[in-house]
Write a protein that holds these residues in place. Structure first.
Motif, PDB file in Angstrom:
ATOM      1  N   TRP A   4       0.992   6.053  -7.412  1.00 63.33           N
ATOM      2  CA  TRP A   4      -0.037   6.476  -7.982  1.00 63.33           C
ATOM      3  C   TRP A   4      -0.758   7.640  -7.612  1.00 63.33           C
ATOM      4  N   VAL A   5      -0.133   8.199  -6.221  1.00 60.33           N
ATOM      5  CA  VAL A   5      -0.586   9.208  -5.707  1.00 60.33           C
ATOM      6  C   VAL A   5       0.477  10.285  -5.706  1.00 60.33           C
ATOM      7  N   PRO A  49      -5.431   3.449  -4.691  1.00 60.14           N
ATOM      8  CA  PRO A  49      -5.003   4.892  -4.285  1.00 60.14           C
ATOM      9  C   PRO A  49      -6.090   5.704  -3.917  1.00 60.14           C
ATOM     10  N   TYR A  80       0.929   4.200  -3.071  1.00 57.38           N
ATOM     11  CA  TYR A  80       0.862   5.476  -2.781  1.00 57.38           C
ATOM     12  C   TYR A  80       1.758   6.296  -3.696  1.00 57.38           C
ATOM     13  N   HIS A 107       0.794  -1.158   0.015  1.00 54.28           N
ATOM     14  CA  HIS A 107      -0.164  -0.028  -0.063  1.00 54.28           C
ATOM     15  C   HIS A 107       0.895   1.338   0.028  1.00 54.28           C
TER      16      HIS A 107
END
Length: 164
Positions: free
Chosen positions: A61-62, A84, A58, A54
């Protein structure tokens, strides 16, 4: 089967996009299908490191994880989720508040310990036999005094041996 080379390609190959839909979420969880760690979070081997999936999701894609918010939290409260849209950056304090608000402060130790009427050595937690620390935790005065006495005795014996 094609050879998967980039971290992003490896990540994408281990995601089930048809995960659970929590009633309070608008989109389904994208669940990690690789091997989970002991806490249920996905891990991906990258060289000698195995970061949690996770956190990688992040970052991919963030964007970068902010220095002032080093934790990556789940809105969906689903450890294998790497969607995301379900991830947000927060502080350790934000993480604890999130745990508490969702009723999953694992163990709930404060409540359990507060209910105890005796210490591990069966001394009562009475008003006269209970020490309250600055952090609001408590301990048995009898045990604390006995431990301090043992510590002083050990120091005395050690200094006596070293002066010989």
């Amino acid at each position: 089967m094609p050879i998967v080379t980039t971290v992003e390609e490896r990540m994408l190959s281990k995601i089930n996009y048809n995960g659970i839909l929590k009633p309070y979420m608008e989109t389904k969880c994208h669940e990690w299908t690789g091997k989970p760690d002991k806490d249920g979070y996905g891990r991906l081997q990258i060289g000698k490191k195995t970061p949690r999936a996770h956190r990688l999701a992040y970052q991919l894609w963030v964007g970068p994880i902010p220095e002032d918010k080093p934790n990556v939290l789940h809105r969906c409260d689903n450890p294998p989720c790497v969607n995301p849209e379900h991830l947000f950056a927060g502080t350790p304090d934000d993480n604890m508040k999130d745990c508490k608000s969702k009723g999953r402060n694992r163990g709930n130790y404060g409540v359990v310990n507060k209910a105890k009427t005796v210490c591990l050595n069966n001394h009562p937690f009475s008003e006269s036999n209970t020490l309250i620390r600055k952090n609001k935790s408590r301990s048995c005065r009898t045990c604390s005094n006995a431990n301090s006495k043992k510590c002083r005795q050990r120091k005395k014996e050690t200094s006596a041996r070293s002066s010989e």
